[in-house]
Design a protein around this motif. Sequence first.
Motif, PDB file in Angstrom:
ATOM      1  N   VAL A 366      21.908 -35.264   3.788  1.00 28.34           N
ATOM      2  CA  VAL A 366      21.025 -34.431   4.479  1.00 28.34           C
ATOM      3  C   VAL A 366      21.418 -32.682   4.362  1.00 28.34           C
ATOM      4  N   ILE A 367      22.797 -32.737   4.239  1.00 30.81           N
ATOM      5  CA  ILE A 367      23.419 -31.363   3.759  1.00 30.81           C
ATOM      6  C   ILE A 367      23.111 -30.957   2.411  1.00 30.81           C
ATOM      7  N   CYS A 368      22.999 -31.787   1.480  1.00 31.12           N
ATOM      8  CA  CYS A 368      22.680 -31.503   0.248  1.00 31.12           C
ATOM      9  C   CYS A 368      21.479 -30.894   0.033  1.00 31.12           C
ATOM     10  N   ARG A 369      20.587 -31.742   0.666  1.00 30.79           N
ATOM     11  CA  ARG A 369      19.107 -31.412   0.684  1.00 30.79           C
ATOM     12  C   ARG A 369      18.761 -30.196   1.262  1.00 30.79           C
ATOM     13  N   SER A 370      19.647 -29.482   1.913  1.00 31.03           N
ATOM     14  CA  SER A 370      19.459 -28.445   2.939  1.00 31.03           C
ATOM     15  C   SER A 370      19.456 -27.063   2.138  1.00 31.03           C
ATOM     16  N   PHE A 371      19.979 -27.136   0.871  1.00 32.23           N
ATOM     17  CA  PHE A 371      20.465 -26.093   0.068  1.00 32.23           C
ATOM     18  C   PHE A 371      19.088 -25.303  -0.523  1.00 32.23           C
ATOM     19  N   THR A 372      18.387 -24.637   0.471  1.00 32.87           N
ATOM     20  CA  THR A 372      17.120 -24.020   0.204  1.00 32.87           C
ATOM     21  C   THR A 372      17.454 -22.731  -0.327  1.00 32.87           C
ATOM     22  N   GLU A 373      16.709 -21.883  -0.799  1.00 27.27           N
ATOM     23  CA  GLU A 373      17.034 -20.511  -1.398  1.00 27.27           C
ATOM     24  C   GLU A 373      17.463 -19.611  -0.342  1.00 27.27           C
ATOM     25  N   LYS A 374      16.848 -19.932   0.705  1.00 27.75           N
ATOM     26  CA  LYS A 374      17.341 -18.971   1.913  1.00 27.75           C
ATOM     27  C   LYS A 374      18.720 -19.360   2.407  1.00 27.75           C
ATOM     28  N   LEU A 375      19.196 -20.687   2.261  1.00 26.57           N
ATOM     29  CA  LEU A 375      20.324 -20.986   2.670  1.00 26.57           C
ATOM     30  C   LEU A 375      21.498 -20.306   1.585  1.00 26.57           C
ATOM     31  N   ARG A 376      20.991 -20.366   0.127  1.00 21.62           N
ATOM     32  CA  ARG A 376      21.879 -19.912  -0.985  1.00 21.62           C
ATOM     33  C   ARG A 376      22.066 -18.385  -0.531  1.00 21.62           C
ATOM     34  N   GLN A 377      20.869 -17.707  -0.276  1.00 14.58           N
ATOM     35  CA  GLN A 377      21.203 -16.346  -0.022  1.00 14.58           C
ATOM     36  C   GLN A 377      22.097 -16.038   1.288  1.00 14.58           C
ATOM     37  N   GLU A 378      22.304 -17.017   2.166  1.00 16.25           N
ATOM     38  CA  GLU A 378      23.183 -16.799   3.248  1.00 16.25           C
ATOM     39  C   GLU A 378      24.610 -16.935   2.825  1.00 16.25           C
ATOM     40  N   LEU A 379      25.010 -18.016   1.791  1.00 10.72           N
ATOM     41  CA  LEU A 379      26.110 -17.983   1.347  1.00 10.72           C
ATOM     42  C   LEU A 379      26.525 -17.034   0.274  1.00 10.72           C
ATOM     43  N   ALA A 380      25.726 -16.543  -0.128  1.00 10.82           N
ATOM     44  CA  ALA A 380      25.938 -15.237  -0.961  1.00 10.82           C
ATOM     45  C   ALA A 380      26.645 -14.131  -0.087  1.00 10.82           C
ATOM     46  N   LYS A 381      26.202 -14.073   1.126  1.00 11.64           N
ATOM     47  CA  LYS A 381      26.613 -13.044   1.965  1.00 11.64           C
ATOM     48  C   LYS A 381      28.121 -13.139   2.538  1.00 11.64           C
ATOM     49  N   ILE A 382      28.673 -14.189   2.138  1.00 12.94           N
ATOM     50  CA  ILE A 382      30.113 -14.481   2.412  1.00 12.94           C
ATOM     51  C   ILE A 382      30.783 -14.725   1.069  1.00 12.94           C
ATOM     52  N   LYS A 383      30.109 -13.971  -0.232  1.00 14.76           N
ATOM     53  CA  LYS A 383      30.595 -14.041  -1.506  1.00 14.76           C
ATOM     54  C   LYS A 383      30.880 -15.256  -2.156  1.00 14.76           C
ATOM     55  N   ILE A 384      29.991 -16.159  -1.802  1.00 16.11           N
ATOM     56  CA  ILE A 384      30.192 -17.613  -2.405  1.00 16.11           C
ATOM     57  C   ILE A 384      29.421 -17.572  -3.735  1.00 16.11           C
ATOM     58  N   PHE A 385      29.854 -17.764  -5.004  1.00 15.44           N
ATOM     59  CA  PHE A 385      28.980 -17.502  -6.179  1.00 15.44           C
ATOM     60  C   PHE A 385      29.102 -18.952  -6.798  1.00 15.44           C
TER      61      PHE A 385
END
Length: 645
Positions: A366-385
């Motif tokens: 369920v978590i893996c399938r939640s990695f939408t573009e919006k969530l990826r942008q949120e992860l970028a805010k905490i500098k995850i590349f």
Amino acid sequence: MASADVNTKPKRKFAFITGNDNYSHECNKLRQSVNNANDLSNLLKTLNFDVSSIINGNRERLSQAFKMLSGYMRDGDLIFLYFSGQSYQVNGIDHFIPTDDAQLNSESDVTNNALSIQDIVNLLSETGKHYAIIVILDCSKIYRLGDARQSKEALKSRGIRKINLPGETIIQFACDFDQTSNDIISNERNTLYTKALLQHTTREFVHVNDIFKSIENDVYQQSNRQQRPVSVNRLSEGLQVFLNYGIQVPKLRIEEFISQTPLSHEEKAYFSECKEYYNLTKQPLVSISDEVLSSDSSCLQTTLKLAIDVDCHQLELEVFFNQFCKKIGLPRDYLTLKRVQKGSAILEAEIADKSEPKSFKAKIKVICRSFTEKLRQELAKIKIFFLYMGSVESLGKVQKFRSEIKLNPKYNRIYVKGHNYWEGPTPDHLDRGGNPYFCPVGWKRWSFYVTKNFYERFKGWSICYHGTKFSYGLAILLSGLKPAKNAEHGQGIYTTSSINYACHPRYAEVKLIESSTNSTFFKNGKYVQFVLECRVHPDNIIIKERETLDASKTIIDKNISNDVIEWLINNQGKDIVDFNDPNASIVCTGIMVRVTDNHPGLLSQSQWWHHAHLCDRSYCCLLDIDTKTLKRLNESGSQCNIIYD
């Protein structure tokens, strides 16, 4: 949500849990209270509560237990009381019914032989030693006394009513005052209320009052507004009462996890490419290995790899992990840090659910399938590349393979007259599996060095194309190619022998070049498209089928019939076909790039777009211009030129 203050919290945490099902008379028997008590006891133990529980307790056992608890209390204790079973009210006072209730025939019998909730709370609070007392009564069925046990007539509702609370105490009833849940039938293991309680109890540093509000809302909605829990709160404002102090992760010191093993050459190269992707797309590359997504494999834990664009010595681990878990919906206690590699912080952790390992696989999917573009942008805010889930071995294979794929300028090509150009099938007579290869006019190929002795390795393999979104090009190369979601001709990977078909905006995003960086990179271009050039063995081509863009009334490619323009490639039953797999059914050998000074929909070779499917829905056609404007420009004779510099 309240903020945690380590200087204001209980010294010890005690839970007293009671679940009674086995009452003397059949009409009063229950079937979920024991389950409720057992499940809650097990959960609270994981939160570092000292738990005592009584199952199907009689009056003597319950009374003695509360007296012992009162004598054991010390200053600063947090007390959690939970009752699941039958209760009865006498003069507005709630009484918890013990299982030795055969002779309870009147309200006076209840007063003399049942346990007054008011008396229990008073007993525990009179010492004044408690940090806080939390009381929960999941007692919302009608209890029948005396002659009422034989009656089939509807009884007046005797739900939970009221209680006088001392200071620093909070109580929640499973039902509102004068309400019961008799009309709510459930075949589940737990009552509706306790099911919600179990779901919300583990939330990190959430005030108990906020947890109660969440439970109230969930139960009210899930019961179709038949049952509404209600709370009475006498906690002091500002007193921080959380249920999950026990899973607070000890302060993580970066020095304790720094690995002395340096990054390998392959790892450095791979993470460098991932960072380039992050800088270009403003989101991290997310890679999930096949064993995590596959429905066949069992998975009780998985490795999490995170690359963060921060010097490892500047990373506040606790703050970072709390932010990360909150963003992806991962319980913090699932995560165990293993090591940190130097440079940009490369974190390696283990994800596991120790309390419910059997359901772990479903939760992770369920978590893996939640990695939408919006969530990826949120992860970028905490500098995850970069984010990876899977085995360390699988990631190592990817990194090793990627280190061997280099740009191979010797085989870069510009396909236009004066450079590389031919009419009809290529005249070089190389074995491409019996499928002709036509000149991809108007495109430039950036070739990859995939292997030594390229022709010997791919002799008999056919050339095909796969359109891609601007931000997905590198992602596909780094983490694999997923089978199509819209499977018109069956499950597998969809490709085509026609680059003219592959570059339709449904498949290959048309991207407006905006920044000065991109303008420099793409010279004088205004728009860019990417298409992957791939090799596939004919044995892996399942079927060749018609186009699926409603283009039956136009010609897509003069060299290839519309009826056989789509190729369905066998994905070998995998959720992701990665290019590092030596047995992969498809291999990417280059990226095709087309740069234009105006929208490519105005090119002569793109005129078929206007007689096929073309829409403004961003989840379908990525035009970077609205269709009305494009149509107007096309009909007015606006020109578009391909930039080859």
